[in-house]
Design a protein around this motif. Sequence first.
Motif, PDB file in Angstrom:
ATOM      1  N   GLU A   1      -6.368  -8.669   2.393  1.00  0.00           N
ATOM      2  CA  GLU A   1      -7.184  -8.079   1.336  1.00  0.00           C
ATOM      3  C   GLU A   1      -8.638  -8.521   1.393  1.00  0.00           C
ATOM      4  O   GLU A   1      -9.522  -7.812   0.902  1.00  0.00           O
TER       5      GLU A   1
ATOM      6  N   LEU B   1      -6.309  -3.204  -3.340  1.00  0.00           N
ATOM      7  CA  LEU B   1      -5.523  -2.537  -2.294  1.00  0.00           C
ATOM      8  C   LEU B   1      -5.159  -1.108  -2.675  1.00  0.00           C
ATOM      9  O   LEU B   1      -4.905  -0.280  -1.793  1.00  0.00           O
TER      10      LEU B   1
ATOM     11  N   TYR C   1       1.878   1.788  -3.552  1.00  0.00           N
ATOM     12  CA  TYR C   1       0.768   2.371  -4.306  1.00  0.00           C
ATOM     13  C   TYR C   1       0.617   3.853  -3.995  1.00  0.00           C
ATOM     14  O   TYR C   1       0.362   4.671  -4.886  1.00  0.00           O
TER      15      TYR C   1
ATOM     16  N   VAL D   1       0.836  -1.196   0.000  1.00  0.00           N
ATOM     17  CA  VAL D   1       0.000   0.000   0.000  1.00  0.00           C
ATOM     18  C   VAL D   1       0.873   1.249   0.000  1.00  0.00           C
ATOM     19  O   VAL D   1       0.547   2.252  -0.664  1.00  0.00           O
TER      20      VAL D   1
ATOM     21  N   TYR E   1      -3.643   6.185   2.881  1.00  0.00           N
ATOM     22  CA  TYR E   1      -2.312   5.953   3.443  1.00  0.00           C
ATOM     23  C   TYR E   1      -1.410   7.158   3.207  1.00  0.00           C
ATOM     24  O   TYR E   1      -0.548   7.471   4.038  1.00  0.00           O
TER      25      TYR E   1
ATOM     26  N   LEU F   1      -4.063   0.722   7.819  1.00  0.00           N
ATOM     27  CA  LEU F   1      -4.568  -0.536   7.277  1.00  0.00           C
ATOM     28  C   LEU F   1      -5.481  -1.239   8.276  1.00  0.00           C
ATOM     29  O   LEU F   1      -6.537  -1.762   7.912  1.00  0.00           O
TER      30      LEU F   1
ATOM     31  N   ALA G   1      -4.541   3.648  -1.038  1.00  0.00           N
ATOM     32  CA  ALA G   1      -3.373   4.516  -1.241  1.00  0.00           C
ATOM     33  C   ALA G   1      -3.633   5.970  -0.835  1.00  0.00           C
ATOM     34  O   ALA G   1      -2.805   6.565  -0.131  1.00  0.00           O
TER      35      ALA G   1
END
Length: 577
Positions: free
Chosen positions: A210, A143, A117, A114, A150, A159, A147
Amino acid sequence: MGDMRGGTPGGTTRGVPGHGPADAGGGPDGGALATLALAPRPPARSRSPRTRPARRDRPPVESATGPGLRLPGPVAMGWTLCALFFSLYAIVSVRRHERMLSAGYDLGIFEQAVRAYAHGHAPVADLKGPGFDLLGDHFHPVLALLAPLYRLFPGPLTLLLAQAALMALACLPLTRWAHRVAGPVAGLVIGCATGASWGIASAIGFDFHEIAFAVPLLAFSMEALGRSRWRAAVLWAAPLLLVKEDLGLTLAAVGLYVAWHGPRRLGLVTAVVGVIGTAVEVLVLLPAANPHGTFDYWHQMSAAHPASGTGGVVAAAVHAVTHLFRPPLKLLLLAMLAGMTACVGPRSPITALCLPTLAWRLLSADPHYWGVGYHYSAVLMPIVLAGLVDVLARRPELRAPATLRRILTVVGLFALVTTAVYPLHDVVLPSTWRTSAHVRTAHRLADRIPDGATVAASNRLAPLLTDRATVSLVCEGSGAPGTGRAALPARLPAWVVVDRTDPTTQSPCSTAETARMLTAYRADGYRTVADESGILLLRGPFRPGPPAAVQNAGGVVSTGGSRRPPVAGPARSAPRR
């Protein structure tokens, strides 16, 4: 069975023009009309078969609850339970992480993906191996939706909290559906049984995965199936193709259900898309991203490992059939699934949608898939509980007060007993709210490692660093086993941090592998910076020459790694998740 909201039973209404006393006496035939108006009305005619049938989710109130109960409506109750279980999930998962009960396998791996990403890179997870693209492990491009979040709030807690919110969201559709089918008490009990279900609780206690995205998608899809909203059911299930490669088969099962009970063309197209999607992901996309050029889990799909040839295939088939429910651990899994619905849920055709997941798990050679731990059963929870609600909707006799009370009592007691076994009970344990001296020492020593550094870490220490450093496993080497330089990685980490009390002594790094690598690092000049409470922190030697600026998967430029020429030798195979 009519809707009682805003009218009399059977759907009739009061005060319809032409049927009241005010309309009975006008005109020369007023006396006759008055006589007809005062005469008993004939029973309402049944609906024509061509008329859309009444939904099965609106029974008489007395069959569901009884007098005097004042519980919220279906939507309010659903969102209330979502908020309640989000809070519980968040407390359990965050405190487990703060107490070093999370691990590089799997929280650290997913955070690295993540994080990559979030910085616009491919989802590389160095904990799986140097430069390992996680889309070559399992197919989960969903996932990438994490992003932006995050990027705003970098760290493993992002997460964990996202997973808590997704899992808790599954309570909404099942609560409101049960509420409408069998009343508010049923909605409350089944909603709580969903939130406290052992499969979801086990997943919450085991890092991040996931499949957190699949749980609410399946819950909404199952509700739509039960209420004959076929297009909505397919639309909710379609994103499963982006969650994990095996869930395309569940999408195909949803399509077959729709084809059997609803529009055939929509169902068959959905089933074909699900099967083809799984085939493309397993045979094309995953091997293309995998460093070994294959799907890493093929070897787990055959319990017999047969020899080549027709005889080997037949032997494998016979072995699969005879061992489908052996060892007894597999029977425990099936019993737990049936028991959580008081053995009522399996009577619904919706419960058959569990078969794709159960098939690959029971046929697998990996014992981890057979049991009732980890995260593997989370996707089954909304399907099984939806089966319970569907049976209540289909069979009015089960909604009789005494019968319904017995069913809900068993469902509630089962959820209560399993809560005492699975991680949700952490919230009432005093140990949850204490931080040991060992954990405080680990955090303090990890803080001595600068941001952007390259680090080789043991499993339980890895997620303390993955949000700000390039982290690999301490047992990751580049040569044959031994204690010389050939055992070290081609690009040496600047730091090595190992918890010698780490309880994960077999996988992903065995105790022997960790000890061998520590010996090799020390032989290569790494010096001890700290050795406290079983936690060893090593610093690599300074090597002359320009720094090796390396952009890691998270987009962070790292210049702290020691440099040495690449060492010839076979690359170490990354352990499997």
